[in-house]
Design a protein around this motif. Structure first.
Motif, PDB file in Angstrom:
ATOM      1  N   ALA A 168      58.736  29.681  39.345  1.00 52.58           N
ATOM      2  CA  ALA A 168      57.776  30.183  40.332  1.00 52.58           C
ATOM      3  C   ALA A 168      57.623  31.699  40.224  1.00 52.58           C
ATOM      4  CB  ALA A 168      58.207  29.785  41.735  1.00 52.58           C
ATOM      5  N   ARG A 169      58.735  32.403  40.088  1.00 50.21           N
ATOM      6  CA  ARG A 169      58.664  33.870  40.008  1.00 50.21           C
ATOM      7  C   ARG A 169      57.947  34.319  38.743  1.00 50.21           C
ATOM      8  NH1 ARG A 169      62.302  37.852  38.036  1.00 50.21           N
ATOM      9  NH2 ARG A 169      63.752  36.186  37.434  1.00 50.21           N
ATOM     10  N   LEU A 170      58.261  33.689  37.614  1.00 51.58           N
ATOM     11  CA  LEU A 170      57.616  34.071  36.363  1.00 51.58           C
ATOM     12  C   LEU A 170      56.122  33.741  36.384  1.00 51.58           C
ATOM     13  CD1 LEU A 170      60.333  32.956  33.785  1.00 51.58           C
ATOM     14  CD2 LEU A 170      59.753  35.294  34.471  1.00 51.58           C
ATOM     15  N   LEU A 171      55.761  32.603  36.966  1.00 51.50           N
ATOM     16  CA  LEU A 171      54.344  32.253  37.071  1.00 51.50           C
ATOM     17  C   LEU A 171      53.581  33.293  37.874  1.00 51.50           C
ATOM     18  CD1 LEU A 171      53.769  28.427  37.648  1.00 51.50           C
ATOM     19  CD2 LEU A 171      52.711  29.896  35.930  1.00 51.50           C
ATOM     20  N   ARG A 172      54.163  33.716  38.988  1.00 55.03           N
ATOM     21  CA  ARG A 172      53.474  34.723  39.821  1.00 55.03           C
ATOM     22  C   ARG A 172      53.259  36.012  39.035  1.00 55.03           C
ATOM     23  NH1 ARG A 172      56.704  32.416  43.985  1.00 55.03           N
ATOM     24  NH2 ARG A 172      58.342  33.985  43.679  1.00 55.03           N
ATOM     25  N   ARG A 173      54.246  36.406  38.260  1.00 54.95           N
ATOM     26  CA  ARG A 173      54.084  37.639  37.476  1.00 54.95           C
ATOM     27  C   ARG A 173      53.020  37.470  36.393  1.00 54.95           C
ATOM     28  NH1 ARG A 173      60.369  39.398  36.410  1.00 54.95           N
ATOM     29  NH2 ARG A 173      60.914  39.946  38.575  1.00 54.95           N
ATOM     30  N   LEU A 174      52.998  36.305  35.760  1.00 53.67           N
ATOM     31  CA  LEU A 174      51.967  36.062  34.751  1.00 53.67           C
ATOM     32  C   LEU A 174      50.580  36.098  35.373  1.00 53.67           C
ATOM     33  CD1 LEU A 174      53.683  33.233  32.693  1.00 53.67           C
ATOM     34  CD2 LEU A 174      53.021  35.482  31.816  1.00 53.67           C
ATOM     35  N   TYR A 192      47.599  38.739  34.265  1.00 50.45           N
ATOM     36  CA  TYR A 192      46.315  38.290  33.732  1.00 50.45           C
ATOM     37  C   TYR A 192      45.164  38.569  34.697  1.00 50.45           C
ATOM     38  CZ  TYR A 192      48.290  36.091  29.599  1.00 50.45           C
ATOM     39  OH  TYR A 192      48.892  35.872  28.389  1.00 50.45           O
ATOM     40  N   THR A 193      45.411  38.460  35.989  1.00 49.20           N
ATOM     41  CA  THR A 193      44.337  38.755  36.945  1.00 49.20           C
ATOM     42  C   THR A 193      44.016  40.240  36.947  1.00 49.20           C
ATOM     43  OG1 THR A 193      45.072  36.904  38.318  1.00 49.20           O
ATOM     44  CG2 THR A 193      43.567  38.475  39.325  1.00 49.20           C
ATOM     45  N   ALA A 194      45.042  41.078  36.913  1.00 45.39           N
ATOM     46  CA  ALA A 194      44.793  42.525  36.871  1.00 45.39           C
ATOM     47  C   ALA A 194      44.068  42.908  35.587  1.00 45.39           C
ATOM     48  CB  ALA A 194      46.116  43.286  36.983  1.00 45.39           C
ATOM     49  N   ALA A 195      44.472  42.314  34.462  1.00 46.73           N
ATOM     50  CA  ALA A 195      43.801  42.618  33.193  1.00 46.73           C
ATOM     51  C   ALA A 195      42.364  42.116  33.206  1.00 46.73           C
ATOM     52  CB  ALA A 195      44.574  42.008  32.031  1.00 46.73           C
ATOM     53  N   ALA A 196      42.142  40.907  33.749  1.00 50.48           N
ATOM     54  CA  ALA A 196      40.777  40.378  33.830  1.00 50.48           C
ATOM     55  C   ALA A 196      39.915  41.227  34.759  1.00 50.48           C
ATOM     56  CB  ALA A 196      40.812  38.927  34.306  1.00 50.48           C
ATOM     57  N   ASP A 197      40.504  41.713  35.851  1.00 55.41           N
ATOM     58  CA  ASP A 197      39.767  42.629  36.735  1.00 55.41           C
ATOM     59  C   ASP A 197      39.367  43.898  35.983  1.00 55.41           C
ATOM     60  OD1 ASP A 197      39.565  41.219  39.098  1.00 55.41           O
ATOM     61  OD2 ASP A 197      41.401  42.033  39.971  1.00 55.41           O
ATOM     62  N   ARG A 198      40.311  44.449  35.215  1.00 53.26           N
ATOM     63  CA  ARG A 198      40.015  45.669  34.451  1.00 53.26           C
ATOM     64  C   ARG A 198      38.897  45.408  33.438  1.00 53.26           C
ATOM     65  NH1 ARG A 198      43.339  49.915  32.816  1.00 53.26           N
ATOM     66  NH2 ARG A 198      44.247  49.726  34.904  1.00 53.26           N
TER      67      ARG A 198
END
Length: 717
Positions: free
Chosen positions: A382-388, A392-398
Motif C-alpha cells: 500500500a505504501r509503495l503504491l501510494r508513492r508510485l 506518476y501523477t505529479a509527472a503527468a501534471d508537469r
C-alpha cells in the motif's frame, strides 16, 4: 459561490475543452465548414509576422517500425531451435514457441527476430499480450490500435469494433514483408484477430499454452521448447563455476533446466561462489511444498534475493508492486532515494538477471520473478503504491502543464516527489507515450486504498488523450477513475470525471453516452452548490447539441455559461465560452455575431497573455472570415495564429495555422505557396503524431497529382 472556491481555483479546463484546445484535433479526415470564429483587429499583427513559411520536404512514408526489444546477451543450447525458426519463417508464415515458464521462449524469439530483421524490410512489430503473469491479459481490440498506430494509421481508435480493426490491420499489412512477434499469448481467441492476412508476413508467437484451437483455422508450426540438458545447464554456469565440481550438477537440477533460474544462479555464483548452495538456505525449497521444479526455482530466487543489499532488495520488491516497466525516476520516487542510487540498484539487478533492461533506461522483470517480488512486498504494498501514484501523477501534471498550460489540477496529498522537466509539448508527449502502459495499468489497480489516486492520475492524462486521440485508453482510464471516485464517495471527483469521460465519448462519436455523462455531472455539481462546475457541464452539453445539429439549443447553453463566467468573473472561461458560441453562430451563418464574440475572445487571451488561447482564437477567426467570404481577413487572422502559436511553443497550433494559410493560398489560386505550406504543416503534424496529418497528406497528394483537394468550405458541417 462555487462550493470549491475556498479550497481550489476555478476549473477552466472543465468547460468544453474541445472549444479550448485545437478544434482541428476534434476531427479525423474532415474539417468543419466554420468551426468557430474569433476576431482580432488587423492592427494587432506585429512586424515579426511573416507572410510565407517554408519547411524541409516531408518523407513520403512514415518511419518503418523497429519495435523489437533488446536481445539477450547469449543463448545456450538453442542453435537447432534458431535453425527451426529460420526454416519455418524464412518466407513468412506463423510459428509458435511453447513451453513452461522461464524456459526462454521470449529470449529465443527476440534473438531470432533480430537476426532475421533484414529479411523484413517493411518493419518488425513486437507486442506483449500479458497472457500469463500478474497483469490482466491485453485484449486484441486494445492491441490492434497500437499495431495500427505503429504502421502509420493516425486514428485507429475511430474503428469501433474488433472486426473493423482486424480488417484494417490486414489491409495495412497486405503486400508487406513484415515480422510480427507476439509474446506471452494466453489463448487462440486473444491472438487470432492480430494475424495478418498476407502469407508473406511472418508471425512468431510465444505461449505457455499449445493454443490447440489456433491450428484448426491457421497454418501454425509449433515447437515445444525443452528445458536445457545437464551439459547445457552446466555451460550456462561455466563462467562462474568449475564444471567438474559435483555441486554444479545439484545446482543445475535445482534450476530445473530453466535458463532464467540458471542465469540468476550463475550471476550469484560469480559474486559469492557457493554461499547458500549447501546448508540451510536450500531449506527454502519447501516454501511451497515438495521438491519439484517450482520449489527449486523459488529456492534459487530466495538464494539470490537474500544476499541483495537493502537498496537493491527494495528495488526488486518494487517490481512486485508496480504493474508495468520501471525507470530510474520512478524507483527513486518510490524508495525515497537519490536517482544515482536508484540507477545503481537497477543496474545491479540487471547484472544479477533479476530484471532485464528491455529498452534504454526501462527495466522489467519476468512474470515468475514479479510473482515472487509481489510476495516479498506484500506488507509494504500500500505504501509503495501510494508513492508510485504520487510520482506518476505529479509527472503527468508537469507534462500536462506543457501541453495545456493554465489548466486546473487537483492538489496531491503529501509531498510532491521530483519529476522530469518538459521544456515543450513534444517532450511531454514523448514521456507520457513511453509511460502510458504503466499509467493505464495504475489507473486499473482495483484497490480501495488508492481510489483517490486513481481518479487524479486519470485526470492528469486528459490533455494527452485529447491531443493524441488515444480514445481506448482515455475511455478505459476514466471509466476506472469514475468507479474509484464512486467507491470513495467523492462527489466532486465523480462530477469532474463524468465531464472528462463525456469528452472522450464525444470524440468516439458516442453522443448519447456523452450526453448522459454531462447530465449526471451537471446534477452532481448542482447538488454540491458548485455553479462553476454546472456551467462547465452545460457548455459541454452544448457541444453534443451542436454536433446533432440542434444549433439554437447549443447557442442557448453557451450563452447561459457565458453569462455566468462574466458574472463571477472567470476571464479564461469567458474566452472559452465566447469561442464556443462563435463556432455555433458561424454554423448558423450569423457571421457578424460570430466575429464580434471571437474578437472579444482574442482580446481576453491577449490580455491574460495566454498565447495558446490567442493562437486558437485567431485560427478560428480565420475560419469564420473564410466562411463569410473574407479571404484576405482570413489570411491575416491565420498569420496572427501562426505568430501566437510560436510564442506558445505549440507545434500543433503552428501546424494548424500553416494548414489554414495553405487553404487560403489555394483559395486565392496560389498552388505553389499552398503546397509549401501544406508540407510545412505536415512535417509538424507528423512530428507530434497529430491525426490531422492524414488530411494534410491527402491534400498534398491531390495537389501534386494535379487535382483540387477538398477544402474546408466544401465539407459538410
Amino acid at each position: 459561490m462555487s462550493a470549491e472556491t475556498p479550497r481550489q481555483p476555478p476549473r477552466a479546463e472543465d468547460a468544453d475543452e474541445r472549444e479550448a484546445l485545437p478544434e482541428s484535433s476534434a476531427t479525423s479526415n474532415r474539417v468543419d465548414r466554420a468551426p468557430g470564429g474569433f476576431v482580432v483587429q488587423a492592427g494587432a499583427i506585429g512586424g515579426d509576422v511573416h507572410l510565407t513559411h517554408t519547411a524541409p520536404a516531408v518523407p513520403a512514408h512514415r518511419e518503418v517500425p523497429r519495435q523489437l526489444p533488446l536481445p539477450a546477451a547469449s543463448l545456450v543450447g538453442r542453435d537447432r531451435h534458431l535453425a527451426w525458426l529460420d526454416a519455418r519463417l524464412r518466407l513468412g508464415g506463423i510459428a509458435l514457441l511453447t513451453g513452461t515458464a522461464g524456459v526462454g521462449k521470449t529470449a529465443l524469439a527476440v534473438r531470432w527476430a533480430h537476426v532475421a530483421a533484414e529479411r523484413f524490410p517493411d518493419g518488425q512489430l513486437y507486442t506483449d499480450l500479458h497472457g500469463y503473469g500478474p497483469d490482466r491479459p491485453r485484449s486484441p481490440f486494445e492491441v490492434l490500435a497500437g499495431l495500427l498506430r505503429a504502421l502509420g494509421h493516425q486514428r485507429p481508435e475511430r474503428l469501433r469494433t474488433l472486426d473493423e480493426r482486424a480488417a484494417t490491420f490486414r489491409t495495412w499489412t497486405a503486400g508487406a514483408r513484415l515480422l510480427l512477434v507476439i509474446d506471452n499469448v494466453h489463448s487462440a481467441e486473444q491472438v487470432a484477430p492480430l494475424l495478418p492476412g498476407d502469407p508473406r508476413c511472418a508471425v512468431l508467437l510465444t505461449s505457455r499454452s499449445a493454443l490447440r484451437a489456433l491450428p484448426v483455422d491457421y497454418p501454425v508450426a509449433t515447437l515445444t521448447l525443452p528445458r536445457l540438458s545437464e551439459p547445457e545447464g552446466t555451460a550456462v554456469l561455466a563462467p562462474a563455476s568449475d564444471p567438474a565440481d559435483p555441486r554444479v550438477r545439484e545446482l543445475v537440477r535445482r534450476c530445473a533446466g530453466l535458463p532464467l533460474a540458471l542465469r540468476i544462479a550463475g550471476s550469484r555464483l560469480a559474486r559469492r561462489p557457493w554461499i547458500g548452495v549447501t546448508g540451510e538456505p536450500w531449506a527454502l525449497r519447501v516454501m511451497d511444498g515438495g521438491d519439484g521444479p517450482r520449489s527449486g526455482l523459488r529456492a534459487v530466487f530466495s538464494w539470490s534475493c537474500a544476499e541483495l543489499p537493502d537498496t537493491e532488495a527494495a528495488a526488486f520488491r518494487l517490481f512486485g508492486v508496480h504493474p508495468g516497466p520501471l525507470d530510474v525516476a520512478a524507483v527513486a520516487a518510490a524508495l525515497l532515494i537519490p536517482a544515482p542510487s536508484a540507477a545503481g540498484a537497477l543496474e545491479a539487478l540487471a547484472d544479477a538477471h533479476l530484471v532485464e533492461e528491455t529498452a534504454p533506461g526501462r527495466f522489467e522483470a519476468h512474470a515468475l520473478l514479479r510473482d515472487y517480488a509481489a510476495e516479498l512486498a506484500a506488507d509494504d504494498r500500500a505504501r509503495l503504491l501510494r508513492r508510485l501514484f504520487s510520482y506518476y501523477t505529479a509527472a503527468a501534471d508537469r507534462a500536462d502543464d506543457a501541453l495545456t498550460p493554465g489548466r486546473f489540477r487537483p492538489s496531491l496529498p503529501g509531498p510532491v516527489p521530483p519529476v522530469p522537466d518538459f521544456p515543450d509539448p513534444p517532450s511531454a508527449l514523448r514521456w507520457i507515450d513511453r509511460a502510458l502502459p504503466s499509467l493505464i495499468a495504475l489507473c486499473a489497480v482495483d484497490e480501495p486504498a488508492v481510489d483517490g489516486a486513481r481518479w487524479r492520475l486519470a485526470f492528469a492524462l486528459r490533455g494527452f488523450f485529447y491531443t493524441t486521440k488515444r480514445l481506448d485508453a482515455w475511455i478505459d482510464t476514466h471509466t476506472a477513475a469514475l468507479a474509484a471516485a464512486r467507491r470513495a464517495g467523492d462527489a466532486l471527483a465523480q462530477a469532474m470525471t463524468h465531464n472528462n469521460l463525456g469528452m472522450a465519448l464525444v470524440e468516439a462519436g458516442r453522443l448519447d453516452e456523452a450526453a448522459a455523462h454531462y447530465t449526471t455531472a451537471e446534477q452532481l455539481f448542482a447538488d454540491l452548490g458548485d455553479d462553476t462546475g454546472r456551467a462547465h457541464s452545460r457548455l459541454n452539453a452544448a457541444s453534443v447539441l451542436r454536433r446533432r445539429g440542434r444549433l439554437h439549443e447549443a447557442a442557448g447553453h453557451q450563452r447561459e455559461a457565458l453569462a455566468y463566467y462574466r458574472s463571477v468573473p472567470l476571464p479564461r472561461n469567458t474566452g472559452i465560452a465566447l469561442r464556443a458560441l462563435s463556432r455555433t453562430e458561424t454554423q448558423l451563418d450569423h457571421f457578424d455575431e460570430a466575429i464580434a464574440h471571437a474578437d472579444e475572445a482574442v482580446a481576453v487571451a491577449v490580455a491574460l497573455e495566454l498565447h495558446l488561447d490567442a493562437a486558437q482564437a485567431a485560427s478560428s477567426l480565420g475560419d469564420a472570415h473564410a466562411a463569410a467570404g473574407n479571404q484576405a481577413l482570413a489570411e491575416v487572422a491565420h498569420h496572427l495564429a501562426l505568430h501566437y502559436s510560436r510564442l506558445a511553443g505549440s507545434s500543433h497550433e503552428e501546424a494548424t495555422a500553416l494548414r489554414r494559410l495553405a487553404d487560403t493560398a489555394l483559395a486565392g489560386g496560389d498552388r505553389p505557396v499552398a503546397i509549401s505550406r501544406y508540407r510545412a504543416a505536415l512535417e509538424l503534424y507528423r512530428r507530434t503524431e497529430a491525426p490531422d496529418a492524414v488530411m494534410v497528406a491527402q491534400r498534398l497528394m491531390a495537389l501534386e497529382g494535379g487535382s483540387e483537394p477538398l477544402l474546408p468550405g466544401d465539407d459538410p458541417c
